[in-house]
Write a protein that holds these residues in place. Sequence first.
Motif, PDB file in Angstrom:
ATOM      1  N   LEU A 264       0.664  -1.255   0.034  1.00 35.56           N
ATOM      2  CA  LEU A 264      -0.033  -0.067   0.128  1.00 35.56           C
ATOM      3  C   LEU A 264       1.058   1.144  -0.115  1.00 35.56           C
ATOM      4  O   LEU A 264       0.444   2.268  -0.499  1.00 35.56           O
ATOM      5  N   ILE A 265       2.054   1.210   0.595  1.00 39.06           N
ATOM      6  CA  ILE A 265       2.945   2.445   0.780  1.00 39.06           C
ATOM      7  C   ILE A 265       3.096   2.648  -0.558  1.00 39.06           C
ATOM      8  O   ILE A 265       3.041   4.231  -0.733  1.00 39.06           O
ATOM      9  N   PRO A 266       4.160   2.232  -1.390  1.00 36.25           N
ATOM     10  CA  PRO A 266       4.301   2.615  -2.773  1.00 36.25           C
ATOM     11  C   PRO A 266       3.357   3.172  -3.299  1.00 36.25           C
ATOM     12  O   PRO A 266       3.496   4.038  -4.379  1.00 36.25           O
ATOM     13  N   LEU A 267       2.348   2.330  -3.535  1.00 36.00           N
ATOM     14  CA  LEU A 267       1.042   2.749  -4.503  1.00 36.00           C
ATOM     15  C   LEU A 267       0.299   4.016  -4.001  1.00 36.00           C
ATOM     16  O   LEU A 267      -0.029   4.844  -4.601  1.00 36.00           O
ATOM     17  N   TYR A 268       0.506   4.179  -2.793  1.00 30.39           N
ATOM     18  CA  TYR A 268      -0.239   5.263  -2.145  1.00 30.39           C
ATOM     19  C   TYR A 268       0.681   6.578  -2.516  1.00 30.39           C
ATOM     20  O   TYR A 268      -0.040   7.732  -3.088  1.00 30.39           O
ATOM     21  N   PHE A 269       1.764   6.312  -2.655  1.00 27.65           N
ATOM     22  CA  PHE A 269       2.665   7.673  -2.997  1.00 27.65           C
ATOM     23  C   PHE A 269       2.614   7.816  -4.552  1.00 27.65           C
ATOM     24  O   PHE A 269       2.587   8.915  -4.825  1.00 27.65           O
ATOM     25  N   LEU A 270       2.765   6.736  -5.319  1.00 25.15           N
ATOM     26  CA  LEU A 270       2.388   6.631  -6.617  1.00 25.15           C
ATOM     27  C   LEU A 270       1.018   7.429  -7.334  1.00 25.15           C
ATOM     28  O   LEU A 270       1.241   8.174  -8.014  1.00 25.15           O
ATOM     29  N   ILE A 271       0.141   7.279  -6.389  1.00 25.87           N
ATOM     30  CA  ILE A 271      -1.292   7.961  -7.078  1.00 25.87           C
ATOM     31  C   ILE A 271      -1.018   9.310  -6.270  1.00 25.87           C
ATOM     32  O   ILE A 271      -1.435  10.152  -7.113  1.00 25.87           O
ATOM     33  N   GLY A 272      -0.863   9.494  -5.102  1.00 28.14           N
ATOM     34  CA  GLY A 272      -1.090  10.896  -4.333  1.00 28.14           C
ATOM     35  C   GLY A 272      -0.022  11.585  -4.605  1.00 28.14           C
ATOM     36  O   GLY A 272      -0.271  12.985  -4.804  1.00 28.14           O
ATOM     37  N   SER A 273       1.113  11.324  -5.189  1.00 32.37           N
ATOM     38  CA  SER A 273       2.015  12.296  -5.531  1.00 32.37           C
ATOM     39  C   SER A 273       2.286  12.640  -6.932  1.00 32.37           C
ATOM     40  O   SER A 273       3.037  13.477  -7.299  1.00 32.37           O
ATOM     41  N   PHE A 274       2.039  11.606  -7.606  1.00 30.31           N
ATOM     42  CA  PHE A 274       2.262  11.515  -9.128  1.00 30.31           C
ATOM     43  C   PHE A 274       1.031  11.594  -9.922  1.00 30.31           C
ATOM     44  O   PHE A 274       1.291  11.451 -11.192  1.00 30.31           O
ATOM     45  N   GLY A 275      -0.064  11.531  -9.633  1.00 29.07           N
ATOM     46  CA  GLY A 275      -1.475  11.246 -10.314  1.00 29.07           C
ATOM     47  C   GLY A 275      -1.898  12.623 -10.857  1.00 29.07           C
ATOM     48  O   GLY A 275      -1.265  13.595 -10.843  1.00 29.07           O
ATOM     49  N   GLY A 276      -3.233  12.538 -11.305  1.00 30.27           N
ATOM     50  CA  GLY A 276      -4.079  13.808 -11.656  1.00 30.27           C
ATOM     51  C   GLY A 276      -4.468  14.624 -10.818  1.00 30.27           C
ATOM     52  O   GLY A 276      -4.165  14.639  -9.628  1.00 30.27           O
ATOM     53  N   PRO A 277      -5.224  15.449 -11.335  1.00 29.24           N
ATOM     54  CA  PRO A 277      -5.628  16.749 -10.226  1.00 29.24           C
ATOM     55  C   PRO A 277      -6.302  16.152  -8.976  1.00 29.24           C
ATOM     56  O   PRO A 277      -6.382  16.553  -7.975  1.00 29.24           O
ATOM     57  N   GLY A 278      -7.191  14.970  -9.098  1.00 26.44           N
ATOM     58  CA  GLY A 278      -7.994  14.398  -7.825  1.00 26.44           C
ATOM     59  C   GLY A 278      -7.051  13.386  -7.078  1.00 26.44           C
ATOM     60  O   GLY A 278      -7.701  12.475  -6.310  1.00 26.44           O
ATOM     61  N   ARG A 279      -5.895  13.325  -7.327  1.00 29.82           N
ATOM     62  CA  ARG A 279      -4.821  12.442  -6.814  1.00 29.82           C
ATOM     63  C   ARG A 279      -4.926  12.221  -5.516  1.00 29.82           C
ATOM     64  O   ARG A 279      -4.930  11.257  -4.660  1.00 29.82           O
ATOM     65  N   SER A 280      -5.107  13.401  -4.523  1.00 33.58           N
ATOM     66  CA  SER A 280      -5.117  13.246  -2.985  1.00 33.58           C
ATOM     67  C   SER A 280      -6.208  12.451  -2.743  1.00 33.58           C
ATOM     68  O   SER A 280      -6.232  11.643  -1.850  1.00 33.58           O
ATOM     69  N   TYR A 281      -7.420  12.876  -3.115  1.00 34.81           N
ATOM     70  CA  TYR A 281      -8.766  12.202  -2.757  1.00 34.81           C
ATOM     71  C   TYR A 281      -8.660  10.768  -3.051  1.00 34.81           C
ATOM     72  O   TYR A 281      -8.932   9.714  -2.399  1.00 34.81           O
ATOM     73  N   ALA A 282      -8.073  10.301  -4.325  1.00 33.54           N
ATOM     74  CA  ALA A 282      -8.091   8.836  -4.876  1.00 33.54           C
ATOM     75  C   ALA A 282      -7.084   8.235  -4.094  1.00 33.54           C
ATOM     76  O   ALA A 282      -7.468   7.228  -3.745  1.00 33.54           O
TER      77      ALA A 282
END
Length: 517
Positions: free
Chosen positions: A148-166
């Motif tokens: 969960l840890i690397p996936l959380y940072f991959l989504i939350g740090s490098f994703g699209g505009p709604g990355r924090s919520y997702a």
Amino acid sequence: MILSILAATPIVGALVLALMPRGATHSSHLQAKAVALGVSLVTLVLSLVVLARYEPTRGGYQLTEEHTWIQAFGAHYSIGVNGIAITLVLLTTILVPIVVLASFDDRLPDPKGTNAYFAWMLAVEGLALGAFMATDAFLFYVLFEATLIPLYFLIGSFGGPGRSYAAVKFLIYNLVGGLLMLAAIVGLYVVSSRQGDASYLLSDLKNLDMGQNTERLLFLGFMAAFAIKAPLWPLHTWLPDAAKEATPGTAVLMVSVVDKIGTFGMITWCLNLFPEAADWASPVIITLAVISIVYGALLAIGQDDIRRLIAFTSVSHFGFIILGIFAFTSTSMAGSTLYMFNHGLSTAALFLVTGIMVSRRGSAKISDFGGVQKIAPILSGVLLLAGLSSLSLPGLAPFVSEFLVLAGTFTVSIPAAAVATLGIVLAALYILIMYQRTMTGPLAPGAEGVTDLQPREIAALTPAIMLIIGLGFFPQPVLNAINPAVDTVVSHLGKSDPVPKTPTPISAQTTDEGGHE
């Protein structure tokens, strides 16, 4: 030691990338990408060495390693591979180099985050490999949660505009499942310690005498975590948001690799440790799986966002996988395991090729595309082949696995298999409608910037396409590895494949005393 080296290689690579100097120059970014690609290729070679040493005809766990880890409560560093595990190990090591190469041009929110971006990818690979090879329940739990840890940072740090919520939604859902599994892990410790020395080894836990109520409660703890990870309706709602906001490479790692830990866990842990409880819960789980198949397909048809469409197709496909597992036949379970591998390939191709489209168009809406095949014929061809693979066209890899799941399920539940078959029809709708709207017709305004695939992108996608076609015609090598492991699980469940009913020959029909029928 080969399995430990295999899992450790991408972790070490991630640490090297994290320690490399960060920079905003093209040369520094290129260096980080080259290191990530090199490490992933070394890991692939090591997995092929493991495959060469693995003997499918022997069955059981091979290349095992076992060391006392936390003696106070019986935890071991214990790893090994059987036919199911080695199939998913190969899937992981094949996909990560593809993802890394395809992600070279990803537009990151912080250009200086290139090192971290590829380091987290390698971390996902190493942790997932460990989870697939773990034969100690406590070790498996730690690695299951650690992904969960690397996936959380991959989504939350490098994703699209709604990355924090997702990212937060993804983390909360999966942490809740992890907490339920942790409660079941504690329960296993209590039960095993009462019957001798506490142990989390799979070989020891399979022989525990739990009692009916205890077994069912512990099964539900494990199953809830795996159903969220898989994901199974109605616990799937985190996936569309995460897939929409993640980069294409992150989406591949999440759906094609990490989510497979859920279905892998159902076979390896739920069925082996809790056979009676699994049998008890199977009618409900089969019902939920069938709902997932139809529900995911129906929602995919209605999506205008390409990434959400692919996410809902995966909800439908995971329904097929779970249906095959809980039909409890060797045919359906072998089909499910093969489906995990084939779905990983087809979904990876879909996410990556549509990610290229979205990046060049600047939009993920299907309605913003149209007529792209006129200006990007190679891209259009790859999208068509990946889409046909996703709808399980005969001659492409997913068809064989889907057929085995349905054939095995028909022998135990005709209604479930019949309704599940509707998913094939719906799959043709959502794939062909998406392709028609994006690729055919007049060129849509604003779609002129969707240029054709570049040599690097073709090189990244080619291995997946070749495997999709090759395994569509010749899946036997993979099934040869899978079948002995599946037969062991089915035997442990106390199940046997139903004998197909055949019509009674006319000559054998009952006749009266006069010789007349």
